[in-house]
Design a protein around this motif. Structure first.
Motif, PDB file in Angstrom:
ATOM      1  N   PRO A   1     -17.670   8.640  -2.315  1.00 12.31           N
ATOM      2  CA  PRO A   1     -18.281   7.566  -1.537  1.00 12.31           C
ATOM      3  C   PRO A   1     -17.272   6.479  -1.176  1.00 12.31           C
ATOM      4  N   GLN A   2     -17.583   5.745  -0.123  1.00 11.93           N
ATOM      5  CA  GLN A   2     -16.775   4.621   0.305  1.00 11.93           C
ATOM      6  C   GLN A   2     -17.342   3.330  -0.314  1.00 11.93           C
ATOM      7  N   GLY A   3     -16.686   2.222  -0.048  1.00 16.33           N
ATOM      8  CA  GLY A   3     -17.162   0.946  -0.566  1.00 16.33           C
ATOM      9  C   GLY A   3     -16.032   0.108  -1.104  1.00 16.33           C
ATOM     10  N   GLY A   4     -16.393  -1.017  -1.696  1.00 15.80           N
ATOM     11  CA  GLY A   4     -15.409  -1.985  -2.144  1.00 15.80           C
ATOM     12  C   GLY A   4     -14.546  -1.543  -3.294  1.00 15.80           C
ATOM     13  N   TYR A   5     -14.950  -0.486  -4.029  1.00 17.72           N
ATOM     14  CA  TYR A   5     -14.142  -0.001  -5.141  1.00 17.72           C
ATOM     15  C   TYR A   5     -13.116   1.045  -4.714  1.00 17.72           C
ATOM     16  N   ALA A   6     -13.242   1.585  -3.516  1.00 14.60           N
ATOM     17  CA  ALA A   6     -12.320   2.628  -3.064  1.00 14.60           C
ATOM     18  C   ALA A   6     -10.894   2.082  -3.014  1.00 14.60           C
ATOM     19  N   GLY A   7     -10.018   2.666  -3.816  1.00 20.35           N
ATOM     20  CA  GLY A   7      -8.627   2.253  -3.858  1.00 20.35           C
ATOM     21  C   GLY A   7      -8.301   1.148  -4.832  1.00 20.35           C
ATOM     22  N   VAL A   8      -9.251   0.779  -5.697  1.00 18.20           N
ATOM     23  CA  VAL A   8      -9.049  -0.373  -6.570  1.00 18.20           C
ATOM     24  C   VAL A   8      -7.932  -0.163  -7.595  1.00 18.20           C
ATOM     25  N   THR A   9      -7.559   1.088  -7.865  1.00 13.94           N
ATOM     26  CA  THR A   9      -6.513   1.367  -8.850  1.00 13.94           C
ATOM     27  C   THR A   9      -5.163   1.643  -8.207  1.00 13.94           C
ATOM     28  N   LEU A  10      -5.099   1.728  -6.885  1.00 13.27           N
ATOM     29  CA  LEU A  10      -3.874   2.154  -6.207  1.00 13.27           C
ATOM     30  C   LEU A  10      -2.698   1.216  -6.454  1.00 13.27           C
ATOM     31  N   ALA A  11      -2.918  -0.082  -6.396  1.00 16.05           N
ATOM     32  CA  ALA A  11      -1.808  -1.025  -6.567  1.00 16.05           C
ATOM     33  C   ALA A  11      -1.116  -0.832  -7.905  1.00 16.05           C
ATOM     34  N   LEU A  12      -1.884  -0.609  -8.956  1.00 14.75           N
ATOM     35  CA  LEU A  12      -1.303  -0.394 -10.278  1.00 14.75           C
ATOM     36  C   LEU A  12      -0.542   0.923 -10.330  1.00 14.75           C
ATOM     37  N   LEU A  13      -1.108   1.974  -9.755  1.00 10.50           N
ATOM     38  CA  LEU A  13      -0.476   3.288  -9.824  1.00 10.50           C
ATOM     39  C   LEU A  13       0.869   3.325  -9.108  1.00 10.50           C
ATOM     40  N   ARG A  14       1.029   2.531  -8.054  1.00 13.58           N
ATOM     41  CA  ARG A  14       2.296   2.569  -7.325  1.00 13.58           C
ATOM     42  C   ARG A  14       3.238   1.410  -7.683  1.00 13.58           C
ATOM     43  N   ALA A  15       2.835   0.555  -8.616  1.00 15.43           N
ATOM     44  CA  ALA A  15       3.700  -0.537  -9.063  1.00 15.43           C
ATOM     45  C   ALA A  15       4.770   0.017 -10.006  1.00 15.43           C
ATOM     46  N   PRO A  16       5.931  -0.624 -10.083  1.00 13.88           N
ATOM     47  CA  PRO A  16       6.981  -0.168 -11.009  1.00 13.88           C
ATOM     48  C   PRO A  16       6.495  -0.046 -12.451  1.00 13.88           C
ATOM     49  N   VAL A  17       5.555  -0.903 -12.855  1.00 10.62           N
ATOM     50  CA  VAL A  17       5.086  -0.873 -14.243  1.00 10.62           C
ATOM     51  C   VAL A  17       4.304   0.391 -14.558  1.00 10.62           C
ATOM     52  N   ALA A  18       3.919   1.161 -13.543  1.00 16.53           N
ATOM     53  CA  ALA A  18       3.227   2.427 -13.803  1.00 16.53           C
ATOM     54  C   ALA A  18       4.084   3.365 -14.646  1.00 16.53           C
ATOM     55  N   GLN A  19       5.408   3.191 -14.580  1.00 21.18           N
ATOM     56  CA  GLN A  19       6.295   4.002 -15.408  1.00 21.18           C
ATOM     57  C   GLN A  19       6.127   3.705 -16.898  1.00 21.18           C
ATOM     58  N   GLU A  20       5.496   2.587 -17.206  1.00 23.38           N
ATOM     59  CA  GLU A  20       5.279   2.199 -18.597  1.00 23.38           C
ATOM     60  C   GLU A  20       3.928   2.681 -19.130  1.00 23.38           C
ATOM     61  N   ILE A  21       3.167   3.376 -18.296  1.00 19.65           N
ATOM     62  CA  ILE A  21       1.862   3.912 -18.693  1.00 19.65           C
ATOM     63  C   ILE A  21       2.054   5.327 -19.218  1.00 19.65           C
ATOM     64  N   ASP A  22       1.313   5.698 -20.261  1.00 22.65           N
ATOM     65  CA  ASP A  22       1.454   7.015 -20.880  1.00 22.65           C
ATOM     66  C   ASP A  22       0.341   7.987 -20.498  1.00 22.65           C
ATOM     67  N   LEU A  23      -0.824   7.466 -20.136  1.00 16.61           N
ATOM     68  CA  LEU A  23      -1.977   8.307 -19.849  1.00 16.61           C
ATOM     69  C   LEU A  23      -2.909   7.562 -18.918  1.00 16.61           C
ATOM     70  N   VAL A  24      -3.462   8.274 -17.941  1.00 13.59           N
ATOM     71  CA  VAL A  24      -4.498   7.728 -17.069  1.00 13.59           C
ATOM     72  C   VAL A  24      -5.740   8.585 -17.205  1.00 13.59           C
ATOM     73  N   SER A  25      -6.879   7.950 -17.392  1.00 15.63           N
ATOM     74  CA  SER A  25      -8.151   8.662 -17.372  1.00 15.63           C
ATOM     75  C   SER A  25      -8.974   8.143 -16.206  1.00 15.63           C
ATOM     76  N   ILE A  26      -9.833   8.990 -15.674  1.00 15.79           N
ATOM     77  CA  ILE A  26     -10.655   8.649 -14.520  1.00 15.79           C
ATOM     78  C   ILE A  26     -12.108   8.548 -14.960  1.00 15.79           C
ATOM     79  N   MET A  27     -12.736   7.437 -14.657  1.00 18.44           N
ATOM     80  CA  MET A  27     -14.164   7.286 -14.935  1.00 18.44           C
ATOM     81  C   MET A  27     -14.942   8.065 -13.862  1.00 18.44           C
ATOM     82  N   SER A  28     -14.857   9.370 -13.966  1.00 17.86           N
ATOM     83  CA  SER A  28     -15.362  10.261 -12.916  1.00 17.86           C
ATOM     84  C   SER A  28     -16.840  10.575 -13.109  1.00 17.86           C
ATOM     85  N   TYR A  29     -17.634   9.527 -13.163  1.00 15.85           N
ATOM     86  CA  TYR A  29     -19.071   9.669 -13.385  1.00 15.85           C
ATOM     87  C   TYR A  29     -19.793   8.457 -12.827  1.00 15.85           C
TER      88      TYR A  29
END
Length: 320
Positions: free
Chosen positions: A192-220
């Motif tokens: 679905p579309q809406g105001g939440y679409a893309g809300v995680t993108l800025a973090l995923l493409r930021a340099p600090v994303a290299q400091e993340i060890d695991l990403v989980s998706i609230m796929s529900y």
């Protein structure tokens, strides 16, 4: 049949697959004995345990005093520390994380990384799970075709502060919104579309994303048009590390599909060609209404279904 087939598909690639399980502190058993907590008795196939939830604006000065942290365990911090230690004796490879945030704790503008780090260290935990949720995402697509959200800079800053306070080998995991990687490129029109679409993108493409060890998706709980495997592919464009699809114990309110045992196995099987694909379970200690069955499973049976589908081994180990 579905579970057996899925297990055969994933068994050869089980190494490296994450299984993060949230632990609902507000439903934990009351005890003064760390060995009798459900935390101490968890099965070894869980790879990451997220203690839920600490407040971003938590108050913690030390002494294992949990008042003001947001965690709702019905026992003292001393018992919680003992439970983690007992678990570590049995399952030393499991990573215990303090999950900060969630829907009910949105005060990220007052995030206290220092207090959170002290709590993690005093408990003997292994790191932090950041569940950054906002009630007003208001994400929009710019003229350049990229998603921009008011909270982008804050979400990036929070991870930066966590990493400064807890450098590796402490673990940092991030819970991403269901449609958090939609809105751009091949997934610009993913539903679905809406105001939440893309809300995680800025973090995923930021340099600090290299400091993340695991990403989980609230796929529900994202509505009938949402497809977890499509969300997985959208996240995979931006995140190349361990990636876990979320499974929900309680039925959602959005009209989306129920996580039956069959739906859970089929959903996870669709991403098993990815060697770093895994699962997230929300949450241990939550129980559905009515009689449990394959179509109305509790957290125990869902955990087994995840274990078998991911091919993790020791799937018969008892879940308390």
């Amino acid at each position: 049949m579905v579970l057996a087939t899925a297990a055969g598909t994933g068994a050869a690639r089980a190494e490296g697959r994450p299984f993060l399980a949230y632990h609902a502190s507000w439903y934990e058993v009351r005890t003064d004995d760390p060995a009798l907590t459900t935390i101490a008795r968890l099965p070894p196939y869980i790879t990451h345990l997220a203690l839920s939830f600490a407040r971003p604006d938590l108050t913690y000065k030390g002494g294992l005093d949990l008042d003001g942290t947001g965690l709702q365990y019905p026992y003292s911090g001393t018992v919680l520390k003992g439970a983690i230690a007992a678990l570590k004796v049995r399952v030393p490879q499991m990573k215990v994380l303090v999950s900060v945030g969630g829907w009910n704790y949105p005060a990220w503008d007052r995030f206290d990384a220092g207090a959170l780090a002290r709590l993690v260290k005093d408990l003997g935990a292994d790191g932090v799970d950041m569940d950054y949720e906002t009630h007003h995402p208001d994400c929009l697509r710019t003229r350049a075709g990229r998603i921009a959200c008011p909270g982008d800079a804050l979400s990036v800053r929070v991870v930066e502060e966590i990493r400064r306070a807890l450098p590796r080998p402490y673990v940092v995991s991030v819970a991403g919104w269901s449609v958090g990687a939609y809105g751009e490129g091949a997934f610009a029109n993913a539903r679905p579309q809406g105001g939440y679409a893309g809300v995680t993108l800025a973090l995923l493409r930021a340099p600090v994303a290299q400091e993340i060890d695991l990403v989980s998706i609230m796929s529900y709980d994202a509505g009938p048009a949402f497809r977890p495997d499509e969300a997985f592919r959208a996240y995979r464009v931006h995140w190349k590390g361990p990636l876990a699809l979320g499974v929900q114990v309680l039925p959602g309110t959005s009209g989306g599909p129920r996580f039956t045992l069959d739906y859970t196995a089929r959903t996870l099987a669709r991403v098993m060609d990815d060697p770093l694909a895994g699962a997230m379970l929300y949450a241990l200690r939550l129980e559905p209404e009515g009689v449990t069955s394959p179509d109305n499973p509790d957290y125990r049976s869902l955990a087994v279904a995840i274990c078998v589908t991911l091919g993790l081994g020791d799937c018969t180990a008892r879940m308390p």
